[in-house]
Design a protein around this motif. Structure first.
Motif, short mmCIF file in Angstrom:
data_model
loop_
_atom_site.label_atom_id
_atom_site.label_comp_id
_atom_site.label_asym_id
_atom_site.label_seq_id
_atom_site.Cartn_x
_atom_site.Cartn_y
_atom_site.Cartn_z
N UNK A 1 0.84 -1.20 0.00
CA UNK A 1 0.00 0.00 0.00
C UNK A 1 0.88 1.25 0.00
N UNK A 2 1.98 1.20 0.74
CA UNK A 2 2.92 2.33 0.75
C UNK A 2 3.53 2.58 -0.62
N UNK A 3 3.62 1.52 -1.45
CA UNK A 3 4.21 1.68 -2.78
C UNK A 3 3.35 2.53 -3.71
N UNK A 4 2.13 2.84 -3.29
CA UNK A 4 1.28 3.73 -4.08
C UNK A 4 1.68 5.20 -3.91
N UNK A 5 2.44 5.50 -2.86
CA UNK A 5 2.84 6.89 -2.60
C UNK A 5 3.63 7.50 -3.75
N UNK A 6 4.60 6.79 -4.35
CA UNK A 6 5.33 7.38 -5.49
C UNK A 6 4.42 7.67 -6.68
N UNK A 7 3.37 6.87 -6.87
CA UNK A 7 2.43 7.14 -7.96
C UNK A 7 1.65 8.42 -7.66
#
Length: 326
Positions: A207-213
């Motif tokens: 879920x944290x990997x959505x932050x760069x998007x």
């Protein structure tokens, strides 16, 4: 003398060996040692295997290490678990030659070189920690279910909420909506539920990997994702200002502030907002770039705990050698 620093995070664990002249002897990176997510035994394996591999790369044994500091995620947040966490490095390290504590100290020691001030972390989770005239305090970092405001996980959750609102018409579709479809092609927007709940099983790192998007959309002008980063900056600044009071800074005293964590790699979209929010408080804040990588901070702190803080010359050499790792 040789010092080992271990910087545990929500998604990975970094190991670094240095000596007292500021030379980096070896590095290693492995999976997370966040025991609340992977379990205590998995965390132990990460720590033990990481120590062994780092020593192997340096051509030494664990007995050659003068002192080790291990910054562990969630350390101290469950009192009953502290003895088990303290025992993680055994039997490779003897108890008198290491210390475990929360990984927030790695970020503080790295960003400020173990000098008085406040560091705020916005990685997978978020927390702020500071020291001033022998006092120390933390703020935030209560976990992803009801805290970690301003973190990558928190931003990811807000971004998912934004996507759902864009999808069903409560908000106007913008760039973030399109970027999610590019990254995760699906026949129906509702498939995002399958992705998050079934495939990812609510994993905080994914879920944290959505932050760069979300960051990409914000930088490109998506005002609704920019608003998420503005709110994140507000939450992070509030932690810092709260710590100012807890650390008993004088009304006119300048406070050094720095930062660590992947969210700050978003650049001006978070940094300018963070600086603005801090300026709205009455404190005299001086924001500075992080001096070292967090894993180096752990090793620098290990030297301090051993009673032999690194010299200015050694710190300068580490700063030069680690400048490309922020």
């Amino acid at each position: 003398m040789i010092y080992l620093g271990v910087d545990g995070g929500g998604t990975k664990t970094a190991f670094v060996l240095i000596n007292d002249t500021g030379e980096v002897l070896a590095r290693h990176e492995s999976a997370t040692c966040y025991y609340l997510s992977v379990g205590i035994e998995a965390a132990r394996n990460v720590v033990l295997n990481g120590i062994s591999e780092t020593c192997h790369r340096a051509g030494i044994t664990p007995d050659d290490i003068s002192f080790t500091f291990l910054g562990l995620p969630a350390y101290g947040e469950v009192s009953a678990d502290i003895p088990r966490l303290d025992a993680l490095p055994q039997p490779l390290l003897s108890a008198e030659h290491y210390r475990c504590h929360n990984d927030m100290i790695c970020g503080w020691a790295a960003s400020l070189g173990c000098r008085d001030g406040i560091n705020v972390v916005s990685g997978t989770g978020s927390i702020a920690y500071g020291e001033h005239h022998g006092r120390s305090a933390r703020c935030g970092g209560w976990g992803e279910l009801f805290s970690d405001e301003g973190s990558a996980y928190w931003i990811g959750c807000q971004a998912l909420n934004l996507f759902s609102r864009m999808s069903d018409g409560r908000l106007q579709k913008d760039l973030f909506y399109d970027l999610i479809h590019e990254k995760y092609p699906c026949s129906s927007d509702l498939d995002i539920c399958d992705l998050v709940f079934n495939q990812w099983k609510g994993d905080r790192g994914k879920i944290a990997s959505l932050a760069p998007i979300a960051c990409e959309a914000a930088v490109a002008g998506d005002r609704q994702t920019r608003a998420i980063f503005f709110q994140a900056a507000k939450e992070l600044a509030l932690m810092v200002d709260t710590l100012r009071g807890l650390l008993e800074y004088g009304a006119d005293e300048s406070v050094r502030v720095s930062y660590t964590g992947g969210v700050f790699k978003c650049g001006d979209v978070i940094l300018e907002a963070f600086a603005y929010e801090l300026s709205r408080f009455n404190g005299n804040y001086h924001i500075s770039l992080p001096e070292y990588h967090p894993s180096l901070g752990a090793a620098i702190y290990a030297a301090k705990l051993n009673g032999h803080p690194l010299s200015e010359q050694a710190l300068a050499k580490l700063s030069f050698g680690g400048c490309n790792e922020q």
